[in-house]
Design an enzyme around this catalytic site. Sequence first.
Site, mmCIF file in Angstrom:
data_model
loop_
_atom_site.group_PDB
_atom_site.id
_atom_site.type_symbol
_atom_site.label_atom_id
_atom_site.label_comp_id
_atom_site.label_asym_id
_atom_site.label_seq_id
_atom_site.Cartn_x
_atom_site.Cartn_y
_atom_site.Cartn_z
ATOM 1 N N ASP A 1 -1.926 -0.896 5.733
ATOM 2 C CA ASP A 1 -2.445 -0.297 6.985
ATOM 3 C C ASP A 1 -4.064 -0.063 7.182
ATOM 4 O O ASP A 1 -4.446 -0.084 8.345
ATOM 5 C CB ASP A 1 -1.582 0.993 7.330
ATOM 6 C CG ASP A 1 -2.430 1.933 6.616
ATOM 7 O OD1 ASP A 1 -2.766 2.985 7.216
ATOM 8 O OD2 ASP A 1 -2.389 1.752 5.200
ATOM 9 N N ASP B 1 0.932 -1.148 0.014
ATOM 10 C CA ASP B 1 -0.128 0.085 0.039
ATOM 11 C C ASP B 1 0.866 1.237 0.177
ATOM 12 O O ASP B 1 2.094 1.154 0.322
ATOM 13 C CB ASP B 1 -1.055 0.009 1.111
ATOM 14 C CG ASP B 1 -1.655 1.222 1.326
ATOM 15 O OD1 ASP B 1 -2.368 1.790 0.288
ATOM 16 O OD2 ASP B 1 -1.771 1.587 2.356
ATOM 17 N N ASP C 1 -0.409 5.186 0.880
ATOM 18 C CA ASP C 1 -0.660 6.100 1.804
ATOM 19 C C ASP C 1 -0.765 5.483 3.247
ATOM 20 O O ASP C 1 -1.086 4.565 3.562
ATOM 21 C CB ASP C 1 -2.114 6.602 1.727
ATOM 22 C CG ASP C 1 -2.264 7.449 0.497
ATOM 23 O OD1 ASP C 1 -1.309 7.515 -0.493
ATOM 24 O OD2 ASP C 1 -3.024 8.194 0.220
ATOM 25 N N ASN D 1 -9.005 -1.423 3.638
ATOM 26 C CA ASN D 1 -9.256 -1.663 2.258
ATOM 27 C C ASN D 1 -7.955 -2.774 1.652
ATOM 28 O O ASN D 1 -8.018 -2.839 0.412
ATOM 29 C CB ASN D 1 -9.105 -0.438 1.280
ATOM 30 C CG ASN D 1 -8.042 0.227 1.438
ATOM 31 O OD1 ASN D 1 -7.418 0.541 2.518
ATOM 32 N ND2 ASN D 1 -7.408 1.177 0.598
ATOM 33 N N GLU E 1 -1.334 10.994 3.688
ATOM 34 C CA GLU E 1 -2.482 10.597 2.889
ATOM 35 C C GLU E 1 -2.588 11.577 1.706
ATOM 36 O O GLU E 1 -2.964 12.820 2.074
ATOM 37 C CB GLU E 1 -3.920 10.400 3.778
ATOM 38 C CG GLU E 1 -3.624 9.497 4.774
ATOM 39 C CD GLU E 1 -4.122 8.082 4.337
ATOM 40 O OE1 GLU E 1 -4.532 8.026 3.081
ATOM 41 O OE2 GLU E 1 -3.760 7.121 4.544
#
Length: 407
Positions: free
Chosen positions: A343, A187, A189, A346, A196
Site C-alpha cells: 500500500d 507488505d 502494515d 516503499n 501500523e
Amino acid sequence: MNQRTLLITLTGPDRPGVTSRLFSVLAGFPVVVADVEQVVIRGRLTLGVLVAYAGGPPTGTGGTIGGLWTAVEQVAADLDMDLEIATGTTSKEKRRRGRLHVTVLGAPLLPAAMAGISGRIAASGANIDRIERLSSYPVTCIELAVSGADPQALRAELAAEAAAQQVDVAVQRSGLHRRAKRLIVMDVDSTLIQNEVIELLAKHAGCLDEVARVTDEAMRGELDFAESLVRRVALLEGLSEEVFEKVVKEVVLTPGARTLVRTLKRLDYRFAIVSGGFTQITDSLVADLGIDYSAANTLEVLDGRLTGRVVGEIVDRPGKARALERFAAEAGIPLSQTVAIGDGANDLDMFAAAGLGIAFNAKPIVRQAADTAVNVPYLDSILYLLGISRDEVEAADAEDGMPPALT
C-alpha cells in the site's frame, strides 16, 4: 475445409441429466462436437452445443438432418426447455492475438460499470469470448475472457473507466502461467494487518502524534523510508521489551487475510511477508498463519529496554525488492510468477521486480505504479485476480470441516 454446422441452444430450468440427454440423442448421428458452453444463473440453464459435419446433411436414426432436428426438439419438449437451432459453416479458427483475463470487482457492481467496461473493450477492437462470475459477496467479481487486445493499451483504457465507475479492474495475460505455482509477497502494515505497528509501539511510548506524522510522509513518498524509520525508532528509546507482547495482542488482521493465506497454501503457493516493521511482531504472524518466508527490521533491546536503534540492515524500499528476489530464488520460482501486494511508496521497487504488482487500498502514487489496484477492504478479493472463485474457496473449506467465512 469448411464444414457445415448446427448450433443447438437449450434454455430453461436446470436439472440433472440435461447435458447427458442431449448428447445421447446427438450420438445417433454422424456429427462431431466442435464447441460446448454451459452456464447456470439462478437455477436457469443455457446449454449451447455446436456440432459439425462434412459433406451432405447428417443421417442417423432419423435418416436426415430433419431427423436430428426432430430428435432435439423432442428433448426440449420432454425437458420443458426452449430450443434454438441455427445452421452455418465453419473453418478452422485462427487463434486471436492478445488473449487476456479482465477481472472486475465492485461493491456493489452496477450495470453502468459493466456497460462502461464492455464498451471500452469493444472500442479497442477486442472481443469478449466468455464471462464468468467468481464471487457475489462480500464483493461482486466478474471475469471476462477477452481476445484481440493489446494488454497495455487495454489496461490504460480500463483503468480510466474503472476510476470513473468506482470499480477495480485488472488486466492479465491468459496462459498456463495463471495456474502455475506462484510466490505471493505481501507488505504487513495496513495490508496484511490493519495497524501500523510502529504507531502501536508509539502509543505505549507516548509519542503517537509525532510518529504518525512521519509515517504519513514516508508512505506518501515525501520522505526516505530509512530516514523516517531511524527518526521514529529513536522516539521509542527506553520502552520496556514487555511492550511486544502487548502489541501482538493489539494487532488486527485485515478481513480476508486468513482465507487468502489458507487458500493459497492449499494450492501449494508460497507466501511471504516483507515489512518495514519489526521481527518482534512479524514472527508471531509467521507462526500464526503458517507463512513460508519473512523479512523485517529488528529493534535493538539491551537490559530489557529498547535502545531506539535498529539492528542490522534496514528493510526499506530497495530492501523489500531484494527480499522478494531472495524468496523467489529459494522457492525456485521465476520472478515472472511472483505477486507483490502493498500500500505504500516503499513497496514500489517490489512491484517493479514482481510479475504482478497489486496496490491494496493504497496511496495514489502507489495505485498509479501498480499493475492493478484493489480498493475493497477484503484481502481475499486478491484470490479472484488469480482466477480462484469464492465457490472454490468455500468448497475447500467445507471439505476440511470449516464453517463458511464471511470474507
